[in-house]
Structures are given as structure tokens and as C-alpha cells.
Write a protein that holds these residues in place. Structure first.
Motif, PDB file in Angstrom:
ATOM      1  N   UNK A   1       0.893  -1.142   0.707  1.00 35.56           N
ATOM      2  CA  UNK A   1       0.001  -0.132  -0.011  1.00 35.56           C
ATOM      3  C   UNK A   1       0.770   1.132   0.122  1.00 35.56           C
ATOM      4  N   UNK A   2       2.322   0.761  -0.129  1.00 36.29           N
ATOM      5  CA  UNK A   2       3.106   1.917  -0.411  1.00 36.29           C
ATOM      6  C   UNK A   2       4.019   2.095  -1.684  1.00 36.29           C
ATOM      7  N   UNK A   3       3.010   1.768  -2.374  1.00 37.91           N
ATOM      8  CA  UNK A   3       4.310   1.599  -3.328  1.00 37.91           C
ATOM      9  C   UNK A   3       5.831   2.734  -4.432  1.00 37.91           C
ATOM     10  N   UNK A   4       5.379   3.783  -3.329  1.00 38.41           N
ATOM     11  CA  UNK A   4       5.923   4.817  -3.692  1.00 38.41           C
ATOM     12  C   UNK A   4       7.175   4.422  -2.797  1.00 38.41           C
ATOM     13  N   UNK A   5       8.007   3.725  -1.782  1.00 33.66           N
ATOM     14  CA  UNK A   5       8.384   2.891  -1.192  1.00 33.66           C
ATOM     15  C   UNK A   5       8.607   1.871  -1.602  1.00 33.66           C
ATOM     16  N   UNK A   6       7.804   1.151  -1.774  1.00 37.37           N
ATOM     17  CA  UNK A   6       7.723  -0.646  -1.961  1.00 37.37           C
ATOM     18  C   UNK A   6       8.093  -0.645  -3.340  1.00 37.37           C
TER      19      UNK A   6
ATOM     20  N   UNK B   1       3.157  -7.824  -4.663  1.00 39.18           N
ATOM     21  CA  UNK B   1       3.513  -6.480  -6.072  1.00 39.18           C
ATOM     22  C   UNK B   1       3.240  -4.871  -5.123  1.00 39.18           C
ATOM     23  N   UNK B   2       3.510  -4.606  -6.551  1.00 43.46           N
ATOM     24  CA  UNK B   2       3.614  -2.675  -6.570  1.00 43.46           C
ATOM     25  C   UNK B   2       3.340  -2.282  -7.609  1.00 43.46           C
ATOM     26  N   UNK B   3       3.228  -1.214  -7.580  1.00 39.52           N
ATOM     27  CA  UNK B   3       2.719  -0.337  -9.119  1.00 39.52           C
ATOM     28  C   UNK B   3       2.154   0.743  -8.893  1.00 39.52           C
ATOM     29  N   UNK B   4       1.135   1.171  -9.473  1.00 40.55           N
ATOM     30  CA  UNK B   4      -0.380   1.863  -9.689  1.00 40.55           C
ATOM     31  C   UNK B   4      -0.932   1.997  -7.933  1.00 40.55           C
ATOM     32  N   UNK B   5      -0.816   2.953  -7.745  1.00 40.32           N
ATOM     33  CA  UNK B   5      -1.003   3.313  -6.255  1.00 40.32           C
ATOM     34  C   UNK B   5      -2.648   3.524  -6.657  1.00 40.32           C
ATOM     35  N   UNK B   6      -3.206   4.182  -7.155  1.00 36.26           N
ATOM     36  CA  UNK B   6      -4.707   4.022  -7.598  1.00 36.26           C
ATOM     37  C   UNK B   6      -5.185   2.981  -7.721  1.00 36.26           C
ATOM     38  N   UNK B   7      -4.390   1.921  -9.048  1.00 37.04           N
ATOM     39  CA  UNK B   7      -4.792   0.639  -9.097  1.00 37.04           C
ATOM     40  C   UNK B   7      -5.054  -0.178  -7.556  1.00 37.04           C
ATOM     41  N   UNK B   8      -3.803   0.040  -6.904  1.00 36.16           N
ATOM     42  CA  UNK B   8      -3.791  -1.236  -5.764  1.00 36.16           C
ATOM     43  C   UNK B   8      -5.002  -0.256  -4.871  1.00 36.16           C
ATOM     44  N   UNK B   9      -5.086   0.660  -4.845  1.00 35.18           N
ATOM     45  CA  UNK B   9      -5.704   1.286  -3.839  1.00 35.18           C
ATOM     46  C   UNK B   9      -7.497   0.730  -4.263  1.00 35.18           C
ATOM     47  N   UNK B  10      -8.051   0.744  -5.463  1.00 32.32           N
ATOM     48  CA  UNK B  10      -9.139   1.035  -6.009  1.00 32.32           C
ATOM     49  C   UNK B  10      -9.492  -1.116  -5.859  1.00 32.32           C
ATOM     50  N   UNK B  11      -8.551  -2.276  -6.069  1.00 28.66           N
ATOM     51  CA  UNK B  11      -8.539  -3.302  -5.956  1.00 28.66           C
ATOM     52  C   UNK B  11      -8.700  -3.054  -4.705  1.00 28.66           C
ATOM     53  N   UNK B  12      -8.198  -2.973  -3.675  1.00 31.58           N
ATOM     54  CA  UNK B  12      -8.947  -2.938  -2.128  1.00 31.58           C
ATOM     55  C   UNK B  12      -9.832  -2.659  -1.880  1.00 31.58           C
ATOM     56  N   UNK B  13     -10.604  -1.519  -2.085  1.00 31.42           N
ATOM     57  CA  UNK B  13     -11.777  -0.604  -1.723  1.00 31.42           C
ATOM     58  C   UNK B  13     -12.552  -1.055  -3.021  1.00 31.42           C
ATOM     59  N   UNK B  14     -12.776  -2.086  -3.898  1.00 33.30           N
ATOM     60  CA  UNK B  14     -13.522  -2.095  -4.524  1.00 33.30           C
ATOM     61  C   UNK B  14     -13.921  -3.460  -4.625  1.00 33.30           C
TER      62      UNK B  14
ATOM     63  N   UNK C   1     -13.206  -5.304  -1.657  1.00 31.58           N
ATOM     64  CA  UNK C   1     -13.941  -5.070  -0.612  1.00 31.58           C
ATOM     65  C   UNK C   1     -12.165  -5.203   1.763  1.00 31.58           C
ATOM     66  N   UNK C   2     -11.421  -4.191   1.677  1.00 27.75           N
ATOM     67  CA  UNK C   2     -11.445  -4.902   2.583  1.00 27.75           C
ATOM     68  C   UNK C   2     -10.196  -3.708   3.768  1.00 27.75           C
ATOM     69  N   UNK C   3     -11.063  -2.451   2.933  1.00 27.80           N
ATOM     70  CA  UNK C   3     -10.334  -1.799   3.658  1.00 27.80           C
ATOM     71  C   UNK C   3     -12.087  -0.663   4.540  1.00 27.80           C
ATOM     72  N   UNK C   4     -11.396  -0.408   5.480  1.00 27.67           N
ATOM     73  CA  UNK C   4     -12.897   0.440   5.969  1.00 27.67           C
ATOM     74  C   UNK C   4     -12.937   1.737   5.821  1.00 27.67           C
ATOM     75  N   UNK C   5     -11.704   2.677   5.534  1.00 27.02           N
ATOM     76  CA  UNK C   5     -11.375   3.875   5.219  1.00 27.02           C
ATOM     77  C   UNK C   5     -12.005   4.461   3.914  1.00 27.02           C
ATOM     78  N   UNK C   6     -11.807   5.287   3.440  1.00 21.98           N
ATOM     79  CA  UNK C   6     -12.148   5.973   2.182  1.00 21.98           C
ATOM     80  C   UNK C   6     -11.566   6.700   1.757  1.00 21.98           C
ATOM     81  N   UNK C   7     -11.091   7.263   0.162  1.00 22.65           N
ATOM     82  CA  UNK C   7     -10.300   8.058   0.002  1.00 22.65           C
ATOM     83  C   UNK C   7      -9.611   7.511  -1.563  1.00 22.65           C
ATOM     84  N   UNK C   8      -9.207   8.409  -2.585  1.00 21.12           N
ATOM     85  CA  UNK C   8      -9.059   8.057  -4.157  1.00 21.12           C
ATOM     86  C   UNK C   8      -7.933   7.388  -4.230  1.00 21.12           C
ATOM     87  N   UNK C   9      -7.037   6.733  -3.544  1.00 21.24           N
ATOM     88  CA  UNK C   9      -5.795   6.708  -3.848  1.00 21.24           C
ATOM     89  C   UNK C   9      -4.646   7.594  -4.188  1.00 21.24           C
ATOM     90  N   UNK C  10      -4.770   8.849  -4.128  1.00 23.84           N
ATOM     91  CA  UNK C  10      -3.953   9.947  -3.577  1.00 23.84           C
ATOM     92  C   UNK C  10      -2.694   9.501  -2.752  1.00 23.84           C
TER      93      UNK C  10
END
Length: 224
Positions: A125-130, A152-165, A168-177
Motif C-alpha cells: 500500500x506504499x508503492x512509492x517506498x516499496x 506486488x507494487x505498481x500504480x497506487x490508485x490501481x492498488x487502492x481501488x482493488x482493495x476497496x472495490x 472489499x478489504x478496507x474501512x477507510x475511504x479515499x481515492x488513492x492520492x
């Protein structure tokens, strides 16, 4: 009439007992096993579900993805085709729940090492570091088997969208910015059709035991 019922009362009781015994024997012989549920967004705790999916009651699957693993290889859904897999979200610099989760993933890896049906998939969830190099160092440190487990690493928005949409793994909301941060202990069991079949607390040893049992249950489902 009363005499008639009195005469047959004991017969009815004996018949009922015999019927119960027979049904129990048949049930045990057939070894009826309840299949694992197929989770849809509408059935999951709402705070884990993106608001755009609240009313989705069928056909939910993990979305297609393209990410990069610890060896610099592009990993897509094709690498998990016809596989059962366990997915999670972590980051290598985490000092709280992630080390426990990774150790539990390693335990699962040891159990499935010779099982061609099952794989593991961990998303940073920290692709900029990992970076790839960082994931490789972490993989070597944690004993990751490249054939079974992709970090796996890669585009943050893609990873966060996978987690949320998808997962269905994350309680917080956001857009992967750049300021968005997710932190979840959830492990998800995914079947060969890319459907969610179970959620587990990746920090709980008992949940991991149940996960391993559920993997076996899911494998039997494909043998019927």
C-alpha cells in the motif's frame, strides 16, 4: 377413537426415533459439507464496501489488474487463472500488524508449498517506498517462495481501488492520492472464478487455522 391413538402411540414414538437415527446415519455417510459462501458487496459489512457497490448482490469478482512483483515480473490475473489464492495488503516498513500478517502468510505458504492449486498475493500500500528492489529484499528476509507468493507494487490508485472495490478489504475511504493510506489486517480467500469466499483476520492464529481448513473445503468443491 382415543383407544386407537393410544394403541399406536408407542409405535409412533418408536418410528420417530428410528427415523431420526436413520437420517443421522445417512447424513454422516454422505458427509454433507456446507459450501463456503460467495461474498457479494451487499452482504458485506457496509463500511468495508465502496458506496458505488452497496447494491451489488451478484456477479462480484476481483477486477483485472497488472502489477509488478519482487522479481520485476508483470503479474496479472492470468498468473492466477484456475488458482485458489489468498490476498492481503501490507507495506514493508510497517512495524505493527504487517510483520504478524507476513509471518502468517509464510505459514500458509509452508502448508501449500506442494499444492499447485493454491497461491498467495500481497499488495503493497506504499508503492512509492516499496520498489521492486525493496520488495525483493523483504521477500528474501521473509522466505518468500517466488513460485507461490507474489509481493506486488505498481500504480497506487490501481492498488487502492482493488482493495476497496474488488477485495472489499478496507474501512477507510479515499481515492488513492498521495495522502491516502490504507491499513488492513484482512486476508481474503479467492476462488478460481475470482470470487471472494472468505475474510480472515491476518493477525489471529485461529483465523489462519480456519483459513487453511477453508482452502481444503474449497478444493473439495472443485472435485465434486
Amino acid at each position: 377413537m382415543l383407544s386407537f391413538f393410544k394403541d399406536y402411540k408407542y409405535f409412533a414414538i418408536v418410528f420417530a426415533i428410528i427415523s431420526i437415527v436413520i437420517v443421522s446415519i445417512i447424513y454422516n455417510i454422505l458427509d454433507v459439507e456446507k459450501p463456503l459462501p460467495i461474498y457479494q458487496p451487499a452482504q458485506v459489512e457496509q463500511e468495508l464496501v465502496d458506496s458505488t457497490l452497496y447494491d451489488v448482490r451478484k456477479y462480484h469478482k476481483i477486477a483485472d489488474f497488472s502489477l509488478t512483483n519482487q522479481n520485476g515480473k508483470t503479474i496479472t490475473q492470468d498468473d492466477y487463472k484456475d488458482k485458489i489464492y489468498v490476498a492481503d495488503f501490507f507495506f514493508t516498513t510497517c512495524q505493527t500488524i504487517c510483520p504478524i500478517m507476513t509471518d502468517h502468510m509464510a505459514q500458509i505458504q509452508n502448508q501449500i508449498l506442494n499444492d499447485d492449486e493454491v497461491m498467495l498475493l500481497s499488495h503493497t500500500v506504499t508503492p512509492q517506498i516499496d520498489t521492486i528492489a525493496q520488495l525483493k529484499r523483504y521477500a528474501l528476509k521473509k522466505g518468500v517462495n517466488d513460485a507461490k507468493w507474489n509481493l506486488v507494487t505498481g500504480d497506487k490508485k490501481q492498488i487502492y481501488e482493488l482493495a476497496r472495490k474488488s477485495y472489499l478489504a478496507v474501512k477507510t475511504v479515499g481515492d488513492g492520492d498521495e495522502y491516502d493510506m490504507i491499513h488492513t489486517e484482512n486476508f481474503m480467500l479467492i476462488d478460481k472464478k475470482k470470487q471472494i469466499r472468505g475474510f480472515y483476520d491476518g493477525t489471529d492464529p485461529e483465523a489462519i487455522t480456519q483459513l487453511l481448513k477453508d482452502i481444503e473445503t474449497l478444493k473439495r468443491e472443485y472435485k465434486k
